[in-house]
Scaffold this active site. Sequence first.
Site, mmCIF file in Angstrom:
data_model
loop_
_atom_site.group_PDB
_atom_site.id
_atom_site.type_symbol
_atom_site.label_atom_id
_atom_site.label_comp_id
_atom_site.label_asym_id
_atom_site.label_seq_id
_atom_site.Cartn_x
_atom_site.Cartn_y
_atom_site.Cartn_z
ATOM 1 N N ASP A 147 -14.818 -9.626 -24.513
ATOM 2 C CA ASP A 147 -15.275 -9.287 -23.171
ATOM 3 C C ASP A 147 -16.799 -9.236 -23.066
ATOM 4 O OD1 ASP A 147 -12.580 -9.050 -22.873
ATOM 5 O OD2 ASP A 147 -12.563 -6.862 -22.868
ATOM 6 N N GLU A 192 4.378 -11.071 -6.532
ATOM 7 C CA GLU A 192 3.331 -11.194 -7.547
ATOM 8 C C GLU A 192 3.730 -10.677 -8.921
ATOM 9 O OE1 GLU A 192 3.443 -9.241 -4.965
ATOM 10 O OE2 GLU A 192 2.574 -7.275 -5.306
ATOM 11 N N LYS A 219 -7.363 -10.254 -19.152
ATOM 12 C CA LYS A 219 -7.846 -10.700 -20.469
ATOM 13 C C LYS A 219 -7.741 -12.216 -20.666
ATOM 14 C CE LYS A 219 -9.192 -9.131 -24.592
ATOM 15 N NZ LYS A 219 -10.189 -8.063 -24.767
ATOM 16 N N HIS A 233 7.963 -7.786 -3.933
ATOM 17 C CA HIS A 233 6.658 -8.141 -4.509
ATOM 18 C C HIS A 233 6.741 -9.483 -5.253
ATOM 19 C CE1 HIS A 233 4.427 -4.487 -3.595
ATOM 20 N NE2 HIS A 233 5.611 -3.904 -3.640
ATOM 21 N N CYS A 267 5.263 -6.295 1.524
ATOM 22 C CA CYS A 267 5.668 -4.884 1.533
ATOM 23 C C CYS A 267 4.999 -4.144 2.713
ATOM 24 C CB CYS A 267 5.351 -4.247 0.183
ATOM 25 S SG CYS A 267 6.231 -2.714 -0.095
ATOM 26 N N TYR A 268 4.022 -3.279 2.444
ATOM 27 C CA TYR A 268 3.334 -2.599 3.552
ATOM 28 C C TYR A 268 2.771 -3.623 4.535
ATOM 29 C CZ TYR A 268 0.085 0.485 6.002
ATOM 30 O OH TYR A 268 -0.589 1.184 6.966
ATOM 31 N N GLY A 310 0.844 -1.193 0.000
ATOM 32 C CA GLY A 310 0.000 0.000 0.000
ATOM 33 C C GLY A 310 0.876 1.237 0.000
#
Length: 511
Positions: free
Chosen positions: A227, A171, A367, A169, A82-83, A55
């Site tokens: 979509d 991710e 996507k 991170h 992280c945060y 964050g």
Amino acid sequence: MKNQLVLILDFGGQYNQLIARRVREAKVYCEILPYNTSIGRIKSLNPKGIILTGGPASVNEEDAPSCDKELFELGIPILGICYGMQLMSVMLGGEVAEARQREYGKTEIRLDSSSILFHGIEHETFTWMSHTYYVSKVPKGFRVTANSNNCPAVAMEDEKRRLYGVQFHPEVEHTPEGKNILKNFLYKICGCSGDWEMSFFIEKMADEIRRRVKDSSVLCALSGGVDSSVAALLLHKAIGDRLTCIFVDHGLLRKDEGAQVENIFKNRFNINFIKVDAADRFIGRLAGVTEPEKKRKIMGEEFIRVFEEQAKKLGKIDYLVQGTIYPDVVESGVGESAVIKTHHNVGGLPVNIEFKGIIEPLRNLFKDEVRQVGRELKIPEDLVSRQPFPGPGLAVRIIGEVTKEKLDIVREADYIFREEIAKANLAKELSQYFAVLTSLKSVGVMGDERTYDHVVALRAVVTTDFMTANWARIPYDVLERISSRIVNEVKGVNRIVYDITSKPPATIEWE
Ligand code: XMP
């Protein structure tokens, strides 16, 4: 077990949806909830694990986002990123300090491979960092499990309490072992079995939609793109006949596209489907218009008018479905019961019809995940893997004025281009490819005759996010076949050029 849930508590980090995506990729079901979700609610959800995200705030600020301390006493494994790690640290008696220098980007770290979190990962590895603050003292009971040149505690853990923190991170792609670290957390620490599938997402979403919509009617503006098609089919699965799709054929679609979309939705899926043939109306309004922005505006406006007329004919409609996907999401928090005037993304302009709410079932998916959902819903592959097609259609692929003659030319040329790309098995390698009518004429010779005909440009790009793109290196022999077929088969064309500009400085579309 599909009911195994991992909770992601959102502290406002920019990669939070990516964390959720990685968890789904590891075949574990997850939900993102606000950081201040009550401890009672968290307990009632009975998660197998909790991830505290990154964050923008600093944990040392007075009103820094925080969570209930009891969270750390539930015995549920927690990973702070992280945060999230810094918060865990200060809440449990550790300390966080401001670094003299912000650590940003690819950073080599040394980790302790004996930690379960780092099981199977080399002692030295690269990670992606983006932080100013760092844990300067880990809480009692914790040990440091990784460090870097600038950061003494890149990772920490209290194995007994099953509390883990990483400053980097995991991710993002730039942390090559990130997915494995997250899998270690999910499988080895939380004990998740990794058997969640996209079909469970569909079931759950369909359930939620049914509960929300009750017996109301729902409208979907279908563009024929991936979509909106996937969103429509998901709604159809949930509420069947109470969904009506409106597909506006503005006459600026690619060859056979209108018929294809109609066939899939009406015949194959038996959906309430209204195809509005509005070609004359659109092409009429575009007559004499050469300015690209004006053309776009006309397309957008006219689209809305046609859509509104059709919606009014249908009577009371409570909800509008949008195929918004995560990369399109700019803001969230649309109220459930408030009467709102909504925007929709097909024509890009506000619709002056009041709906009780918008349904965006794909708003948290990327996507490729939307494509996965589409495949689960048995949407034919050529629709699911379809390349993007702009809302204003071929109007922005004809430079200057749009006429029926020019439309025929660009449509045929584009069709040949697509056919040859498919034959050469290149479709998967290209992100987008199409023909453009340059509206230039040039001199040529055919047989013994002089010709003075149109120049068609071929555009093909490779990109992941469409914000930047590289022109595609299509093999010369494939280009040659395309060129030869277009000049031979499309009347009125005597020259083909290939666009070798990247984005930037060019855009993908020519207008
Ligand atoms: P540009 O030309 O801006 O295109 O580099 C980036 C991507 O967006 C698509 N595009 C549009 N899509 N409505 C859309 O729905 C539009 O007005 C529009 N203009 C561009 C383009 O095809 C490419 O994929």
